[in-house]
Design an enzyme around this catalytic site. Sequence first.
Site, PDB file in Angstrom:
ATOM      1  N   GLU A  21      24.755  40.662   7.053  1.00 41.80           N
ATOM      2  CA  GLU A  21      24.594  41.826   6.170  1.00 41.80           C
ATOM      3  C   GLU A  21      23.097  42.053   6.026  1.00 41.80           C
ATOM      4  OE1 GLU A  21      26.974  43.665   4.988  1.00 41.80           O
ATOM      5  OE2 GLU A  21      28.741  42.435   5.328  1.00 41.80           O
ATOM      6  N   GLU A  53      12.412  50.152   5.119  1.00 41.83           N
ATOM      7  CA  GLU A  53      13.072  50.056   3.816  1.00 41.83           C
ATOM      8  C   GLU A  53      12.019  50.106   2.728  1.00 41.83           C
ATOM      9  OE1 GLU A  53      15.405  46.309   4.207  1.00 41.83           O
ATOM     10  OE2 GLU A  53      16.882  47.450   3.078  1.00 41.83           O
ATOM     11  N   CYS A  81      19.983  47.264  -0.496  1.00 43.62           N
ATOM     12  CA  CYS A  81      20.124  47.605   0.920  1.00 43.62           C
ATOM     13  C   CYS A  81      20.795  48.967   1.065  1.00 43.62           C
ATOM     14  CB  CYS A  81      20.949  46.540   1.617  1.00 43.62           C
ATOM     15  SG  CYS A  81      22.499  46.221   0.764  1.00 43.62           S
ATOM     16  N   LYS A 128      22.923  28.743  -0.210  1.00 42.47           N
ATOM     17  CA  LYS A 128      21.474  28.689  -0.430  1.00 42.47           C
ATOM     18  C   LYS A 128      21.027  30.021  -1.014  1.00 42.47           C
ATOM     19  CE  LYS A 128      17.918  29.997   1.647  1.00 42.47           C
ATOM     20  NZ  LYS A 128      17.230  30.451   0.430  1.00 42.47           N
TER      21      LYS A 128
END
Length: 489
Positions: free
Chosen positions: A261, A392, A295, A185
Amino acid sequence: MTMNAQESRVVGGVPTGLLIGGEWRRARSGNELKVEDPATGEVIASVADAGPDDALDALEAATRAQASWAATAPRFRAEILRSAYEKIMAQQEELALLMTLEMGKPVAESKGEVAYAAEFFRWFSEEAVRIKGEYYRSPDGLTKVLTSRSPVGPSYMITPWNFPLAMGTRKMGPALAAGCTVILKPAEQTPLCSLALGSILIDAGLPAGVLNIVTTSQPGEVTDRLIDDARLRKLSFTGSTEVGKMLMRKASTNLLRLSMELGGNAPLIVFSDADLDKAVPGAIFAKMRNGGEACTSANRILVHKDLAGAFTERLSDELSKMKVARGTVTGAQVGPLIDQDALIKVTGLLEDATAAGGKVLTGGSRIGESGYFYAPTVIAGVPRSARIFREEIFGPVAPVYTFDDDDEAYSVANDTNYGLVSYIFTESFKRVHQAIDALQSGMVGVNQGLVSNAAAPFGGVKHSGFGREGGFEGINEYLDVKYAALNLS
Ligand code: NAP
């Protein structure tokens, strides 16, 4: 592969349907979701918008294909992956353009991602034939221990938009090599690269049902239906920590094998003895690759007080010269952010940081009115209480902090729930080893701003998740160990 024009369309060579059981088809509802070019905000394609029933069809197909795929010779699986690698590289230019159109990064970077993505198929084609067990005598000398490894079974993979091709191949490579069937997906903003990849794998000879692709605007509903079904055995997720935690809770119902992850908040430490000719370009790469939407992006740049002035000046100078443009423009170095929400987030973090006392040295604002472009930015003097220290950034903003000694650098670097990657710049061998031990992250970049490598185990600790993708470790995420106790007396 069958392709019925009435059931599924092909746009620019890319199928737009769902790949289920070896066929491209429309969603049961007939719904489609629109794909935007983030440089213009214009719709560039529409693809099938799957609902939960389509997802169940995909699981049915993956379950049906599982036993025969697991029984194939490792060399057979290896050859398919190797062939897919060759086909991806033969289409590197076209795939790079497709990636830039749906995701926004400069074409040169997209080409780099295509090669990186393909490498996971080459690497795991080589690992497919090295799945081993062990045979040894138990300590009491009475029995022999025999271990073997078998595929975990149908595996569901959820990927983010920031690396539209590589996040998929990094999961599919080891899963297919291990003998698992797959339901992929992709993120709804970037489905086209995954659909192109599906087409390539089918052309490479992947049997029907081994890979199924479900594009959807209902990730929650589709995912719930899949992970509530006991036929699914594995969930591999790349995305935000928030969604990852929620999926872990749901996956407990069927005790799925998990790989997570998740997000990062990477520190990049420039020690007092660093060579600025390495540290400045390294920091630029670690910060600006993928426009900061990675990331692994350097989120907090920590510089020893003696070097802070020179480092910050050079960093600001270089970032102010970077060419911000649509990814297809020659010489573009920084593309747009992915969407309006990303722009709002980056703008908000900057406002909070400046209100807290940070000083913008270059950039600090949106560029233009159309698309989601943000200027490469350096900000210094931000207190650790600001949001930008904890969250982030996912954009081209480089906050620089200073430190007095190594202990302070480690303490500041580890002052986060995340633990994906850290970067260090030093000319001292001793410091390299001290830093590797002291830093709480799954990966450490030493005198370089890049750690991604198909041959190395990528992954985090703490709230950056668990499991490893790539390297010798990657295939174990898709294998169960079976042990037999042999009484040979
Ligand atoms: P996200 O919102 O968590 O989305 C990631 C994926 O999860 C997308 O496919 C998304 O589908 C899907 N998703 C969202 N809500 C879901 C739900 N309720 N159930 C099931 N699936 C759901 O993350 P993002 O903003 O797209 O991606 C950026 C994040 O990914 C950052 O935190 C980044 O650090 C992380 N990341 C980590 C790595 C790594 O290797 N550690 C690599 C790349 C990115 P939709 O697209 O439909 O929303």
